[in-house]
Design a protein around this motif. Structure first.
Motif, PDB file in Angstrom:
ATOM      1  N   LEU A   7       1.607  -3.837  -5.503  1.00 53.19           N
ATOM      2  CA  LEU A   7       0.229  -4.033  -5.060  1.00 53.19           C
ATOM      3  C   LEU A   7      -0.549  -2.721  -5.102  1.00 53.19           C
ATOM      4  N   ARG A   8       0.112  -1.654  -4.720  1.00 56.02           N
ATOM      5  CA  ARG A   8      -0.536  -0.349  -4.714  1.00 56.02           C
ATOM      6  C   ARG A   8      -0.913   0.085  -6.132  1.00 56.02           C
ATOM      7  N   ARG A   9      -0.017  -0.129  -7.084  1.00 52.84           N
ATOM      8  CA  ARG A   9      -0.275   0.281  -8.464  1.00 52.84           C
ATOM      9  C   ARG A   9      -1.380  -0.562  -9.108  1.00 52.84           C
ATOM     10  N   LYS A  10      -1.461  -1.831  -8.714  1.00 52.37           N
ATOM     11  CA  LYS A  10      -2.532  -2.682  -9.247  1.00 52.37           C
ATOM     12  C   LYS A  10      -3.903  -2.153  -8.840  1.00 52.37           C
ATOM     13  N   LYS A  11      -3.961  -1.480  -7.691  1.00 49.29           N
ATOM     14  CA  LYS A  11      -5.228  -0.907  -7.219  1.00 49.29           C
ATOM     15  C   LYS A  11      -5.358   0.570  -7.578  1.00 49.29           C
ATOM     16  N   ILE A  47      -1.787  -3.337   6.139  1.00 48.77           N
ATOM     17  CA  ILE A  47      -1.425  -3.416   4.719  1.00 48.77           C
ATOM     18  C   ILE A  47      -1.868  -4.749   4.128  1.00 48.77           C
ATOM     19  N   ALA A  48      -1.580  -5.840   4.851  1.00 48.81           N
ATOM     20  CA  ALA A  48      -1.940  -7.168   4.361  1.00 48.81           C
ATOM     21  C   ALA A  48      -3.456  -7.283   4.195  1.00 48.81           C
ATOM     22  N   GLU A  49      -4.206  -6.800   5.172  1.00 52.76           N
ATOM     23  CA  GLU A  49      -5.666  -6.887   5.105  1.00 52.76           C
ATOM     24  C   GLU A  49      -6.220  -6.058   3.950  1.00 52.76           C
ATOM     25  N   HIS A  50      -5.649  -4.880   3.724  1.00 55.34           N
ATOM     26  CA  HIS A  50      -6.156  -4.020   2.643  1.00 55.34           C
ATOM     27  C   HIS A  50      -5.956  -4.670   1.278  1.00 55.34           C
ATOM     28  N   PHE A  51      -4.818  -5.334   1.098  1.00 56.58           N
ATOM     29  CA  PHE A  51      -4.530  -5.962  -0.196  1.00 56.58           C
ATOM     30  C   PHE A  51      -4.974  -7.424  -0.248  1.00 56.58           C
TER      31      PHE A  51
END
Length: 236
Positions: A7-11, A47-51
């Protein structure tokens, strides 16, 4: 949790970027991504809210990444609670949330299946499966706030496990005290039960806040519609 890296890399985010958002150290994020540390529910919510994900969705992705090693054991409880096994012997339990505004309606309609199904849901991470119905409640005053970790401040969300009168008697007799949610005719209150008189069918309710306005009082069990033992709390 391996899905965090994806998820981090997608953003196009670095681990340092995510650490700043969650409010933890870079090392902590590295441990989270390697599954070498449990993620507290407060940080998991950030984390859930950010993604733009739910906590349940994060664990669903994680289960798929692990080739279904625990995702295939997803349980829909007979008690209307959804339970998902996690790593390290933990469980994700999804339960109805009773906000402060809905407590009077819940006291009147808790027996209606349609009403319960219409409620918003919230996730908790617990250390064992809970074999009785569970519900989450938002506290609406400071009567249980003693300024310490044992307290439950105003606006906290608490997870309650439904108790029978016999279970309440056993808990009080063995531990002397039990923090409970009491559903009565017009709402819900959180109190520490310090005594239970089975003959008189009464309980003594105690507040952790020692302010004079929160003095102890006796309550007839006949006036209590449901009793939940507090097993977990979430504090903003």
């Amino acid at each position: 949790m391996f899905i965090l890296k994806q998820l981090r890399r997608k953003k196009n985010m670095s681990q340092t970027d995510l650490a700043k958002i969650v409010g933890v150290s870079l090392r902590t994020i590295q441990l989270y991504e390697k599954r070498d540390a449990n993620i507290p529910i407060k940080n998991l919510t950030k984390i859930a809210e950010h993604f733009d994900q739910t906590i349940a969705a994060l664990y669903s992705y994680e289960a798929n990444d692990l080739n279904g090693s625990y995702g295939s054991h997803r349980i829909l409880s007979e008690k209307h609670n959804q339970i998902t096994p996690m790593a390290h012997g933990k469980y994700l339990i999804t339960v109805p949330l009773i906000s402060g505004e809905l407590q009077a309606a819940y006291a009147d309609r808790f027996g209606e299946k349609g009403f319960l199904e219409s409620l918003d849901k919230i996730d908790f991470v617990v250390g064992k499966t809970l074999d009785t119905p569970c519900t989450a409640f938002e506290l609406t005053n400071s009567s249980m706030d003693n300024g310490r970790l044992t307290g439950v401040p105003n606006s906290a969300i608490v997870l309650g496990r439904l108790l029978s009168k016999n279970e309440l008697a056993q808990i009080v007799s063995s531990n002397n005290r039990a923090i409970c949610l009491l559903v009565y005719d017009t709402g819900v209150m959180c109190k520490e039960i310090v005594a239970y008189d089975e003959q008189a069918e009464t309980i003594i309710c105690h507040s952790l806040n020692d302010s004079p306005e929160y003095a102890d009082f006796t309550m007839q069990l006949a006036d209590v519609r449901q009793i939940f033992e507090v097993v977990k709390k979430q504090i903003d």
